[in-house]
Design a protein around this motif. Structure first.
Motif, PDB file in Angstrom:
ATOM      1  N   ALA A 191      -9.301   3.482   5.798  1.00 32.09           N
ATOM      2  CA  ALA A 191      -8.575   3.900   4.599  1.00 32.09           C
ATOM      3  C   ALA A 191      -9.043   3.109   3.377  1.00 32.09           C
ATOM      4  CB  ALA A 191      -7.077   3.713   4.816  1.00 32.09           C
ATOM      5  N   GLU A 192      -9.203   1.798   3.564  1.00 32.70           N
ATOM      6  CA  GLU A 192      -9.620   0.923   2.475  1.00 32.70           C
ATOM      7  C   GLU A 192     -10.987   1.339   1.923  1.00 32.70           C
ATOM      8  OE1 GLU A 192      -8.260  -3.343   3.406  1.00 32.70           O
ATOM      9  OE2 GLU A 192     -10.434  -3.447   3.233  1.00 32.70           O
ATOM     10  N   ALA A 193     -11.866   1.769   2.811  1.00 30.11           N
ATOM     11  CA  ALA A 193     -13.215   2.163   2.406  1.00 30.11           C
ATOM     12  C   ALA A 193     -13.239   3.580   1.817  1.00 30.11           C
ATOM     13  CB  ALA A 193     -14.164   2.064   3.597  1.00 30.11           C
ATOM     14  N   GLY A 194     -12.075   4.224   1.779  1.00 32.73           N
ATOM     15  CA  GLY A 194     -11.998   5.576   1.211  1.00 32.73           C
ATOM     16  C   GLY A 194     -12.625   6.630   2.106  1.00 32.73           C
ATOM     17  N   LEU A 195     -12.722   6.330   3.399  1.00 33.35           N
ATOM     18  CA  LEU A 195     -13.389   7.261   4.315  1.00 33.35           C
ATOM     19  C   LEU A 195     -12.442   8.321   4.881  1.00 33.35           C
ATOM     20  CD1 LEU A 195     -15.596   4.642   6.226  1.00 33.35           C
ATOM     21  CD2 LEU A 195     -16.373   6.354   4.585  1.00 33.35           C
TER      22      LEU A 195
ATOM     23  N   ASP B 263       0.841  -1.204   0.000  1.00 33.84           N
ATOM     24  CA  ASP B 263       0.000   0.000   0.000  1.00 33.84           C
ATOM     25  C   ASP B 263       0.878   1.256   0.000  1.00 33.84           C
ATOM     26  OD1 ASP B 263      -2.443   1.416   0.130  1.00 33.84           O
ATOM     27  OD2 ASP B 263      -2.233   1.628   2.311  1.00 33.84           O
TER      28      ASP B 263
ATOM     29  N   GLU C  53     -10.349  11.143   4.124  1.00 29.33           N
ATOM     30  CA  GLU C  53     -10.033  12.085   3.049  1.00 29.33           C
ATOM     31  C   GLU C  53      -8.748  12.838   3.395  1.00 29.33           C
ATOM     32  OE1 GLU C  53     -12.929  12.854   4.948  1.00 29.33           O
ATOM     33  OE2 GLU C  53     -14.453  11.761   3.804  1.00 29.33           O
ATOM     34  N   GLU C  54      -8.065  13.278   2.331  1.00 29.46           N
ATOM     35  CA  GLU C  54      -6.848  14.085   2.492  1.00 29.46           C
ATOM     36  C   GLU C  54      -7.148  15.269   3.431  1.00 29.46           C
ATOM     37  OE1 GLU C  54      -3.923  13.416   0.935  1.00 29.46           O
ATOM     38  OE2 GLU C  54      -2.826  15.288   1.275  1.00 29.46           O
TER      39      GLU C  54
ATOM     40  N   TRP D 290      -4.614  13.336   8.064  1.00 32.84           N
ATOM     41  CA  TRP D 290      -4.431  12.300   7.046  1.00 32.84           C
ATOM     42  C   TRP D 290      -3.777  12.839   5.772  1.00 32.84           C
ATOM     43  CZ3 TRP D 290      -4.727   7.319   7.833  1.00 32.84           C
ATOM     44  CH2 TRP D 290      -4.735   6.468   6.726  1.00 32.84           C
ATOM     45  N   GLY D 291      -2.877  12.057   5.204  1.00 33.23           N
ATOM     46  CA  GLY D 291      -2.292  12.387   3.902  1.00 33.23           C
ATOM     47  C   GLY D 291      -1.039  13.236   4.017  1.00 33.23           C
TER      48      GLY D 291
END
Ligand code: ACO
Length: 331
Positions: A297-301, A67, A303-304, A326-327
């Motif tokens: 993270a996998e679920a795209g929840l 990843d 956000e940057e 995050w990011g």
């Protein structure tokens, strides 16, 4: 103070075997209804006899490296948080280092029970300030090995699993904005395994007395947990200079949904901002926070730029919290 350390990649692994509340009904005097209402847990994963902590930890680490798009040779430190190492020594981190062929990495284990992952990322940040560049932090426990499946007060709570993250430098204002770890050893006996160490080594008498299993004063641990999650979270929010309103996701240690909901309510974080997966995994000890984070993270929840509040607590008694933006990195 921001450490400019963030998460490059995440991974998780659980064993294949599922143990449901219904299954437990045939092992001890309990019911799906009792377990669900008192804990929120519906099922947990249990390792096969041949699966050890390094197996699950290795699988989660491989995912995290993929990843992060970081080759194993670029990892210069591996920290494994576990209370169920493969064996007393060598460190499980060394066993995983060899399997990953992460030949440039130093490797050691951290023992802080369910707070282990939070301790791991705190140490990881500190080591990066010393010059380490890519740190792999794994939280893994095969806690079922320490559970008496005749004791209904503990066997319904726990499950096995692993979660892993790769830490690396991020842009200013991103990554871990504030964090802390703490301990109160006066509560050491509230949650412990009496035997298997230097005080009571394995012997026939200790096995017969079931001293190799978890002993827990559930109510005391419950009260400690709700109090410390709130106190520690408030301290790191303060350090980060933000209030609970700014938190997009609260990702607490997954021990009991009642602990999570009580703490979230006191902190003023509404249910839609609280990540809960204890229903599917039970309490996976050191793996619980990184598994939850990996799912998020996998679920795209995540956000940057989103602010994430992580809180762990466990035997020791120990705790650890962090605010993470995050990011902020380019893969
Ligand atoms: N099924 C049915 N009845 C049960 C079970 C069960 N699995 N377990 C206990 N009971 C009974 C008890 O015997 C008791 O009966 P009694 O009133 O006749 O004596 C009754 O249910 C209530 O028991 P309590 O212990 O008071 O129940 P409580 O509401 O406190 O819930 C629990 C127990 C779920 C363990 C809770 O106290 C808890 O979650 N504590 C925190 C545990 C925790 O988070 N541990 C992990 C920390 S992290 C780490 O480092 C490992």
């Amino acid at each position: 103070m921001a450490s400019n350390v963030g998460i490059y990649g995440l991974g998780k692994a659980v064993p294949g075997r599922v143990l449901t509340n219904k299954d437990l009904e045939s092992l001890v005097d309990t019911s799906d209804q009792w377990i669900t209402t008192r804990t929120g847990i519906k099922q947990r994963y249990i390792a096969e006899p041949e699966t050890a902590a390094s197996d699950l930890g290795y699988a989660a680490a491989l995912q995290a490296l993929a990843d992060a798009k970081v080759p194993a040779a670029e990892i210069d430190l591996i920290i494994v948080a576990t209370t169920t190492p493969d064996m007393p020594f060598p460190a499980t981190a060394c066993i995983i280092q060899d399997r990953l062929n992460a030949r440039n990495a130093a490797a050691f284990d951290v023992s802080a029970a369910c707070s282990g992952f939070m301790y791991g990322i705190e140490i990881g940040q500190a080591m990066m300030a010393l010059g380490y560049k890519r740190v792999l932090v794994i939280g893994v426990d095969v806690i079922s090995r320490l559970i008496d499946y005749e004791d209904r007060s503990t066997c319904v709570l726990f499950g096995d699993g692993a979660g892993a993250v790769v830490l690396g430098p991020v842009k200013p204002e991103y990554g871990f904005v504030a964090s802390e770890i703490g301990a109160d050893g006066s509560g050491a006996m509230l949650l412990h395994v009496p035997a298997g160490g230097s005080r009571i080594p394995a012997q026939i008498a200790s096995i017969e007395a079931k001293q190799h299993y978890v002993r827990m004063y559930g109510r005391e641990v419950y009260k400690f947990a709700v109090r410390i999650v709130c106190e520690s979270a408030e301290r790191v929010l303060n350090k980060a200079g933000i209030t609970a309103d700014a938190v997009r996701w609260f990702v607490p240690h997954q021990a009991n949904v009642r602990i999570i909901e009580a703490a979230a309510q006191r902190l003023g974080i509404e249910p839609g901002r609280v990540y809960i997966n204890v229903d599917r995994y039970g309490n996976t000890s050191a793996a619980s926070v990184p598994i939850a984070l990996a799912e998020l993270a996998e679920a795209g929840l995540a956000e940057e730029g989103a602010l994430i509040l992580l809180v762990g607590f466990g035997a020791g008694l120990t705790w650890g919290s962090a605010v993470l933006r995050w990011g902020g990195y380019s893969k």
